[in-house]
Design a protein around this motif. Structure first.
Motif, PDB file in Angstrom:
ATOM      1  N   LEU A  30     -13.770  24.476  73.896  1.00  0.00           N
ATOM      2  CA  LEU A  30     -15.014  23.630  73.523  1.00  0.00           C
ATOM      3  C   LEU A  30     -15.544  22.893  74.888  1.00  0.00           C
ATOM      4  N   ASN A  31     -14.826  22.492  75.332  1.00  0.00           N
ATOM      5  CA  ASN A  31     -15.598  21.169  76.696  1.00  0.00           C
ATOM      6  C   ASN A  31     -15.763  21.599  78.065  1.00  0.00           C
ATOM      7  N   GLN A  32     -14.189  22.548  78.316  1.00  0.00           N
ATOM      8  CA  GLN A  32     -14.670  23.597  79.456  1.00  0.00           C
ATOM      9  C   GLN A  32     -15.624  24.617  79.708  1.00  0.00           C
ATOM     10  N   PRO A  33     -16.096  25.160  78.392  1.00  0.00           N
ATOM     11  CA  PRO A  33     -17.267  25.731  78.343  1.00  0.00           C
ATOM     12  C   PRO A  33     -18.204  25.454  78.851  1.00  0.00           C
ATOM     13  N   SER A  34     -18.540  24.819  78.022  1.00  0.00           N
ATOM     14  CA  SER A  34     -19.902  23.808  78.038  1.00  0.00           C
ATOM     15  C   SER A  34     -19.938  22.920  79.538  1.00  0.00           C
ATOM     16  N   LYS A  35     -18.775  22.310  80.078  1.00  0.00           N
ATOM     17  CA  LYS A  35     -19.321  21.744  81.258  1.00  0.00           C
ATOM     18  C   LYS A  35     -19.367  22.850  82.157  1.00  0.00           C
ATOM     19  N   GLU A  36     -18.385  23.596  82.094  1.00  0.00           N
ATOM     20  CA  GLU A  36     -19.274  25.060  83.168  1.00  0.00           C
ATOM     21  C   GLU A  36     -20.915  25.344  82.851  1.00  0.00           C
ATOM     22  N   GLN A  37     -21.552  25.165  81.182  1.00  0.00           N
ATOM     23  CA  GLN A  37     -22.556  25.389  81.553  1.00  0.00           C
ATOM     24  C   GLN A  37     -23.639  24.122  82.517  1.00  0.00           C
ATOM     25  N   LEU A  38     -23.247  23.289  82.209  1.00  0.00           N
ATOM     26  CA  LEU A  38     -24.389  21.923  83.611  1.00  0.00           C
ATOM     27  C   LEU A  38     -24.432  22.536  84.784  1.00  0.00           C
ATOM     28  N   TYR A  39     -23.447  23.321  84.943  1.00  0.00           N
ATOM     29  CA  TYR A  39     -23.409  23.482  86.316  1.00  0.00           C
ATOM     30  C   TYR A  39     -24.393  24.495  86.690  1.00  0.00           C
ATOM     31  N   ILE A  40     -24.932  25.549  85.442  1.00  0.00           N
ATOM     32  CA  ILE A  40     -26.121  26.261  85.874  1.00  0.00           C
ATOM     33  C   ILE A  40     -27.218  26.354  86.887  1.00  0.00           C
ATOM     34  N   VAL A  41     -27.896  24.742  86.175  1.00  0.00           N
ATOM     35  CA  VAL A  41     -28.818  24.592  86.694  1.00  0.00           C
ATOM     36  C   VAL A  41     -28.574  23.620  87.812  1.00  0.00           C
ATOM     37  N   THR A  42     -27.551  24.083  88.772  1.00  0.00           N
ATOM     38  CA  THR A  42     -26.880  22.858  90.048  1.00  0.00           C
ATOM     39  C   THR A  42     -27.354  23.989  91.192  1.00  0.00           C
ATOM     40  N   THR A  43     -28.242  23.401  92.513  1.00  0.00           N
ATOM     41  CA  THR A  43     -27.421  24.423  93.501  1.00  0.00           C
ATOM     42  C   THR A  43     -26.422  24.947  93.699  1.00  0.00           C
ATOM     43  N   LYS A  44     -25.789  25.686  94.763  1.00  0.00           N
ATOM     44  CA  LYS A  44     -24.069  25.781  94.610  1.00  0.00           C
ATOM     45  C   LYS A  44     -24.035  24.555  95.154  1.00  0.00           C
ATOM     46  N   GLN A  45     -24.393  23.938  96.778  1.00  0.00           N
ATOM     47  CA  GLN A  45     -23.762  22.980  97.098  1.00  0.00           C
ATOM     48  C   GLN A  45     -23.121  21.955  96.803  1.00  0.00           C
ATOM     49  N   THR A  46     -24.621  21.388  95.161  1.00  0.00           N
ATOM     50  CA  THR A  46     -24.556  20.130  94.102  1.00  0.00           C
ATOM     51  C   THR A  46     -22.759  21.137  93.059  1.00  0.00           C
ATOM     52  N   LYS A  47     -22.926  21.912  92.931  1.00  0.00           N
ATOM     53  CA  LYS A  47     -21.969  22.647  91.717  1.00  0.00           C
ATOM     54  C   LYS A  47     -19.788  22.360  92.677  1.00  0.00           C
ATOM     55  N   TYR A  48     -20.301  22.837  94.040  1.00  0.00           N
ATOM     56  CA  TYR A  48     -19.170  22.415  94.726  1.00  0.00           C
ATOM     57  C   TYR A  48     -18.737  20.777  95.338  1.00  0.00           C
ATOM     58  N   LYS A  49     -19.744  20.785  95.311  1.00  0.00           N
ATOM     59  CA  LYS A  49     -19.512  18.736  95.562  1.00  0.00           C
ATOM     60  C   LYS A  49     -19.220  17.704  94.568  1.00  0.00           C
ATOM     61  N   SER A  50     -19.982  18.280  93.464  1.00  0.00           N
ATOM     62  CA  SER A  50     -20.004  18.078  91.970  1.00  0.00           C
ATOM     63  C   SER A  50     -18.432  18.330  91.180  1.00  0.00           C
ATOM     64  N   LYS A  51     -18.022  19.445  91.438  1.00  0.00           N
ATOM     65  CA  LYS A  51     -16.889  19.910  90.831  1.00  0.00           C
ATOM     66  C   LYS A  51     -15.296  19.587  91.703  1.00  0.00           C
ATOM     67  N   ALA A  52     -15.487  19.221  93.366  1.00  0.00           N
ATOM     68  CA  ALA A  52     -14.534  18.628  94.062  1.00  0.00           C
ATOM     69  C   ALA A  52     -14.476  17.336  94.026  1.00  0.00           C
ATOM     70  N   TRP A  53     -15.094  16.601  93.879  1.00  0.00           N
ATOM     71  CA  TRP A  53     -15.265  15.074  93.126  1.00  0.00           C
ATOM     72  C   TRP A  53     -14.079  14.908  91.982  1.00  0.00           C
ATOM     73  N   ILE A  54     -14.810  15.950  91.107  1.00  0.00           N
ATOM     74  CA  ILE A  54     -13.988  15.361  89.584  1.00  0.00           C
ATOM     75  C   ILE A  54     -12.556  15.774  90.054  1.00  0.00           C
TER      76      ILE A  54
END
Length: 117
Positions: A30-54
């Motif tokens: 549940l948690n991992q797919p839900s977290k990935e859903q939040l990245y849908i409404v972000t830009t590719k750059q934001t997704k890359y930077k936030s995943k790296a930070w996490i």
């Protein structure tokens, strides 16, 4: 939260192991797919930077915090279960409010077909 309640009612190692197995299974399902859903409404750059930070800072800082809690168990002693229960209830409460906020923000971004950040 349910696992904490079950372990407080019947404290034994086998039950704690099953609670951990169920927690990890629910996290994976549940948690991992839900977290990935939040990245849908972000830009590719934001997704890359936030995943790296996490992955770099978020994961390691939570592991360090968990070790701090383990060290506190030794120094606090018998009151540890009560204090950790209060902490967990507080974190679950905060998590619920954050999840509701992000869910609304996500739903609004999807309906307006826009990026959040």
């Amino acid at each position: 939260l349910l696992g904490l309640i079950v372990i407080n009612i019947h404290p034994n190692l086998v039950l704690a192991m099953w609670v951990m197995v169920m927690t990890r299974a629910l996290n994976y399902a549940l948690n991992q797919p839900s977290k990935e859903q939040l990245y849908i409404v972000t830009t590719k750059q934001t997704k890359y930077k936030s995943k790296a930070w996490i992955e770099v800072f978020g994961t390691r800082s939570t592991e360090a915090a968990a070790q701090t809690v383990n060290l506190a168990k030794v120094s606090i002693g018998a009151q540890f279960a009560m204090l950790s229960s209060v902490l967990v209830f507080g974190l679950v409460g905060a998590w619920i409010f954050i999840a509701i906020y992000l869910g609304r923000l996500h739903r609004q971004a999807i309906s307006e077909d826009r990026f959040v950040c």
